[in-house]
Motif scaffolding. Sequence first.
Motif, PDB file in Angstrom:
ATOM      1  N   VAL A  43      17.270 -20.530 -39.325  1.00  0.00           N
ATOM      2  CA  VAL A  43      15.912 -20.802 -40.007  1.00  0.00           C
ATOM      3  C   VAL A  43      15.598 -21.593 -41.368  1.00  0.00           C
ATOM      4  O   VAL A  43      14.561 -21.543 -41.813  1.00  0.00           O
TER       5      VAL A  43
ATOM      6  N   HIS B 135      16.061 -24.790 -41.999  1.00  0.00           N
ATOM      7  CA  HIS B 135      15.275 -25.959 -41.532  1.00  0.00           C
ATOM      8  C   HIS B 135      13.785 -25.482 -41.589  1.00  0.00           C
ATOM      9  O   HIS B 135      12.994 -26.267 -41.975  1.00  0.00           O
ATOM     10  N   THR B 136      13.453 -24.515 -40.781  1.00  0.00           N
ATOM     11  CA  THR B 136      12.094 -24.395 -40.462  1.00  0.00           C
ATOM     12  C   THR B 136      11.404 -23.972 -41.867  1.00  0.00           C
ATOM     13  O   THR B 136      10.077 -24.089 -42.252  1.00  0.00           O
ATOM     14  N   HIS B 137      12.072 -23.042 -42.646  1.00  0.00           N
ATOM     15  CA  HIS B 137      11.649 -22.513 -43.892  1.00  0.00           C
ATOM     16  C   HIS B 137      11.415 -23.784 -44.848  1.00  0.00           C
ATOM     17  O   HIS B 137      10.144 -23.726 -45.388  1.00  0.00           O
TER      18      HIS B 137
ATOM     19  N   LEU C  46      10.624 -26.774 -44.150  1.00  0.00           N
ATOM     20  CA  LEU C  46       9.708 -27.628 -43.114  1.00  0.00           C
ATOM     21  C   LEU C  46       8.319 -27.204 -43.328  1.00  0.00           C
ATOM     22  O   LEU C  46       7.368 -27.858 -44.004  1.00  0.00           O
ATOM     23  N   MET C  47       8.166 -25.865 -43.028  1.00  0.00           N
ATOM     24  CA  MET C  47       6.870 -25.235 -43.247  1.00  0.00           C
ATOM     25  C   MET C  47       6.213 -24.912 -44.669  1.00  0.00           C
ATOM     26  O   MET C  47       5.350 -25.008 -45.163  1.00  0.00           O
TER      27      MET C  47
END
Length: 122
Positions: free
Chosen positions: A29, A31-33, A35-36
């Motif tokens: 997570v 990467h997504t933390h 990114l978002m």
Amino acid sequence: MSKKIGCGGVFYREFTKLNGFTDFTTLSVVHTHYLMLEMVLFLLLVVVEKNFHFIDNKVLKYLLFYHIGLNLTVFLLTIRGVVQVLSLDASIAVLIGIAHLILGISIVLVLISIRNCVKDSF
């Protein structure tokens, strides 16, 4: 910004593959933390700033606080993921909670600033 985002995904993939780890880890997570919470949020803030001009010195301090919370969150998620992959016995849940709290408080302060600016423009 994109180098940090890409590094999180590459590290997750290669580190888990190197250690033969196939279960869930918080490394997935990171990467997504980034990114978002970094790219998408600030793209949205650019649109709001263009329309309502809400950024002043106070909001810049809130955004600095946000960046500190974001980087601390991602750093601690990475540490927690490494601990999981290596099957070490360490708990940093309290620190991750504090980092998330910093994120939450700072984004609420930014949203209140946006609300006040929007309310004043009507």
